[in-house]
Write a protein that holds these residues in place. Structure first.
Motif, PDB file in Angstrom:
ATOM      1  N   ALA A  56       0.838  -1.210   0.000  1.00  0.00           N
ATOM      2  CA  ALA A  56       0.000   0.000   0.000  1.00  0.00           C
ATOM      3  C   ALA A  56       0.871   1.257   0.000  1.00  0.00           C
ATOM      4  CB  ALA A  56      -0.941  -0.014   1.195  1.00  0.00           C
ATOM      5  N   ARG A  84       2.113   1.535  -3.359  1.00  0.00           N
ATOM      6  CA  ARG A  84       1.019   1.550  -4.337  1.00  0.00           C
ATOM      7  C   ARG A  84       1.245   0.519  -5.436  1.00  0.00           C
ATOM      8  NH1 ARG A  84      -0.101   6.639  -6.852  1.00  0.00           N
ATOM      9  NH2 ARG A  84      -2.196   5.832  -7.156  1.00  0.00           N
ATOM     10  N   ARG A 128      -3.776   1.252  -8.057  1.00  0.00           N
ATOM     11  CA  ARG A 128      -3.647   2.702  -8.250  1.00  0.00           C
ATOM     12  C   ARG A 128      -4.933   3.330  -8.785  1.00  0.00           C
ATOM     13  NH1 ARG A 128       2.550   2.732 -10.613  1.00  0.00           N
ATOM     14  NH2 ARG A 128       3.462   1.844  -8.707  1.00  0.00           N
TER      15      ARG A 128
END
Length: 160
Positions: A42, A45, A158
């Motif tokens: 995360a 990304r 994304r």
């Protein structure tokens, strides 16, 4: 496109030179904590690519040696994917994406992986980001299959 192919050829040549006499699994990270991996993914990304394998599978060794170990070692892939390995029949403890305790074998069964090698790409929530790549398929196109799966995962993570 040609630049990408040339870069991959160089990466593959270097990777095979480095891993030539070494065990195929050297350089891949064995999954232990998908919750932590998801946090890392995360922040970057990027999606998480999981190779489901078995120790006695020559096709798994080939996928690792020729494709995934070179990708894992290539700094360019750090901005595209987190790569982990799960042994399908192992009782090795594993923390799942939601934080629950499981084993690598149970995780494989939960994700309906019954044939190796299988590659699945997950988003940072632990949801599949596309279709699994089951078996070695055609070696001539396998890198393209991996690239497409990673690209699909990146788009999902994304939001593109």
């Amino acid at each position: 496109m040609m630049r990408s192919i040339a870069a991959w050829a160089l990466i593959l040549a270097c990777g095979l030179g480095v891993a030539g006499g070494a065990g195929a699994a050297e350089g891949l990270v064995n999954a232990k904590d998908f919750q932590a991996d998801a946090r890392t993914a995360a922040k970057r990304r990027v999606p998480i690519l999981v190779l489901f394998s078995s120790p006695d599978c020559p096709y798994c060794d080939r996928v690792k040696r020729e494709y995934l170990v070179p990708m894992h070692k290539d700094p360019a892939y750090r901005d595209r994917v987190v790569i982990r390995e799960v042994t399908v029949d192992a009782g090795t403890p594993l923390k799942g994406f939601k934080g629950g305790a499981t084993t690598q074998g149970e995780f494989s069964a939960d994700h309906k992986v019954f044939m190796v090698p299988t590659v699945k790409v997950f988003d940072t929530q632990g949801d599949p980001a596309g279709d699994a790549i089951v078996g070695l398929l055609s070696a001539d196109y396998y890198f393209g299959y991996l690239e497409n799966a990673i690209d699909e995962g990146v788009r999902k993570v994304r939001g593109k």
